[in-house]
Design a protein around this motif. Sequence first.
Motif, PDB file in Angstrom:
ATOM      1  N   VAL A 175     -40.285 -16.826  -1.080  1.00 34.40           N
ATOM      2  CA  VAL A 175     -40.752 -18.319  -0.458  1.00 34.40           C
ATOM      3  C   VAL A 175     -40.699 -19.072  -1.919  1.00 34.40           C
ATOM      4  O   VAL A 175     -41.342 -18.687  -2.867  1.00 34.40           O
ATOM      5  CB  VAL A 175     -41.926 -18.176   0.290  1.00 34.40           C
ATOM      6  CG1 VAL A 175     -43.107 -17.515  -0.578  1.00 34.40           C
ATOM      7  CG2 VAL A 175     -42.434 -19.679   0.815  1.00 34.40           C
ATOM      8  N   TYR A 176     -40.075 -20.431  -1.538  1.00 35.99           N
ATOM      9  CA  TYR A 176     -40.202 -21.301  -2.773  1.00 35.99           C
ATOM     10  C   TYR A 176     -41.228 -22.396  -2.796  1.00 35.99           C
ATOM     11  O   TYR A 176     -41.514 -22.878  -1.800  1.00 35.99           O
ATOM     12  CB  TYR A 176     -38.760 -22.115  -3.124  1.00 35.99           C
ATOM     13  CG  TYR A 176     -37.711 -21.340  -3.774  1.00 35.99           C
ATOM     14  CD1 TYR A 176     -37.672 -21.655  -5.190  1.00 35.99           C
ATOM     15  CD2 TYR A 176     -37.125 -20.254  -3.248  1.00 35.99           C
ATOM     16  CE1 TYR A 176     -36.623 -21.166  -6.068  1.00 35.99           C
ATOM     17  CE2 TYR A 176     -36.279 -19.498  -4.129  1.00 35.99           C
ATOM     18  CZ  TYR A 176     -36.010 -19.880  -5.492  1.00 35.99           C
ATOM     19  OH  TYR A 176     -34.939 -19.229  -6.257  1.00 35.99           O
ATOM     20  N   TYR A 177     -41.700 -22.842  -3.915  1.00 31.55           N
ATOM     21  CA  TYR A 177     -42.891 -23.810  -4.028  1.00 31.55           C
ATOM     22  C   TYR A 177     -42.451 -24.980  -5.217  1.00 31.55           C
ATOM     23  O   TYR A 177     -41.596 -24.324  -5.908  1.00 31.55           O
ATOM     24  CB  TYR A 177     -44.207 -23.330  -4.279  1.00 31.55           C
ATOM     25  CG  TYR A 177     -44.767 -22.596  -3.235  1.00 31.55           C
ATOM     26  CD1 TYR A 177     -45.839 -22.976  -2.309  1.00 31.55           C
ATOM     27  CD2 TYR A 177     -44.473 -21.275  -2.941  1.00 31.55           C
ATOM     28  CE1 TYR A 177     -46.407 -22.046  -1.192  1.00 31.55           C
ATOM     29  CE2 TYR A 177     -44.909 -20.363  -1.986  1.00 31.55           C
ATOM     30  CZ  TYR A 177     -45.810 -20.982  -1.213  1.00 31.55           C
ATOM     31  OH  TYR A 177     -46.534 -20.201  -0.231  1.00 31.55           O
ATOM     32  N   SER A 178     -42.788 -26.109  -5.174  1.00 32.49           N
ATOM     33  CA  SER A 178     -42.526 -26.702  -6.267  1.00 32.49           C
ATOM     34  C   SER A 178     -43.661 -27.874  -6.466  1.00 32.49           C
ATOM     35  O   SER A 178     -44.448 -28.126  -5.372  1.00 32.49           O
ATOM     36  CB  SER A 178     -41.120 -27.603  -5.827  1.00 32.49           C
ATOM     37  OG  SER A 178     -41.325 -28.645  -4.927  1.00 32.49           O
ATOM     38  N   ILE A 179     -43.609 -28.440  -7.577  1.00 29.31           N
ATOM     39  CA  ILE A 179     -44.247 -29.782  -8.026  1.00 29.31           C
ATOM     40  C   ILE A 179     -43.425 -30.609  -8.548  1.00 29.31           C
ATOM     41  O   ILE A 179     -42.367 -30.193  -9.453  1.00 29.31           O
ATOM     42  CB  ILE A 179     -45.087 -29.197  -8.896  1.00 29.31           C
ATOM     43  CG1 ILE A 179     -46.470 -28.395  -8.362  1.00 29.31           C
ATOM     44  CG2 ILE A 179     -46.059 -30.639  -9.395  1.00 29.31           C
ATOM     45  CD1 ILE A 179     -47.719 -27.770  -9.278  1.00 29.31           C
ATOM     46  N   LEU A 180     -43.373 -32.030  -8.146  1.00 29.43           N
ATOM     47  CA  LEU A 180     -42.269 -32.860  -8.673  1.00 29.43           C
ATOM     48  C   LEU A 180     -43.111 -33.647  -9.777  1.00 29.43           C
ATOM     49  O   LEU A 180     -44.374 -33.791  -9.530  1.00 29.43           O
ATOM     50  CB  LEU A 180     -41.791 -33.635  -7.579  1.00 29.43           C
ATOM     51  CG  LEU A 180     -41.155 -33.117  -6.457  1.00 29.43           C
ATOM     52  CD1 LEU A 180     -40.492 -33.886  -5.336  1.00 29.43           C
ATOM     53  CD2 LEU A 180     -40.060 -32.067  -7.019  1.00 29.43           C
TER      54      LEU A 180
END
Length: 201
Positions: A175-180
Amino acid sequence: MTWQSMFSTTMENERVRLRPLQASDRDALSAIVFDPDIWRYFVSRIDDEAGLDRFIETGLADIEARKRAVFVVIDKPSNKIAGSMCYGNLAEADGRLEIGWSWLGAGYRGTGVNRFAKLALLTYAFGPLGCARVEFKTDVLNEPARRGLRNIGAKEEGVFRSYNVMPGGRRRDAVYYSILAAEWPDVKTMLSRPEKAMATS
């Protein structure tokens, strides 16, 4: 600033200091690394002295090759190594990297060390490195890691099914997560609040 700086930089805040892995860290790592709970959701494990040697050799080789920036996390109150975290999957032209390969010894989990270490890594990524995106991934079954990522403000993006093979042969869903970059100011404010900084994660 060129991304080459990440391979020799030291990051710190009031709780933790992160510096590049060194061969001399072996004894300190040996005191905390042989804990099966650390490796339950990892695609590789360190369960003996040979495994620790491979971890250090691979980490130093990746630093030398500029493939992955491998850091030890030092708990400043005790001045002891608490674990390790990395920058990897580097895409400088796209302003994108992954924070991962993260683990902490048993005595440092749930103490806020993870939050402070991620704050240091994110501050450097969105500051001097000028990242547009920082991503994370974990085993879809790893609820503690998923909760920790939500707690640092990362957004869940989706599941890559049957992503890789785990020890024992299970196919892991990742499962992928991100912060931009546009989200970072709010995330930084949240992570920097005293009541948040002292929370366990």
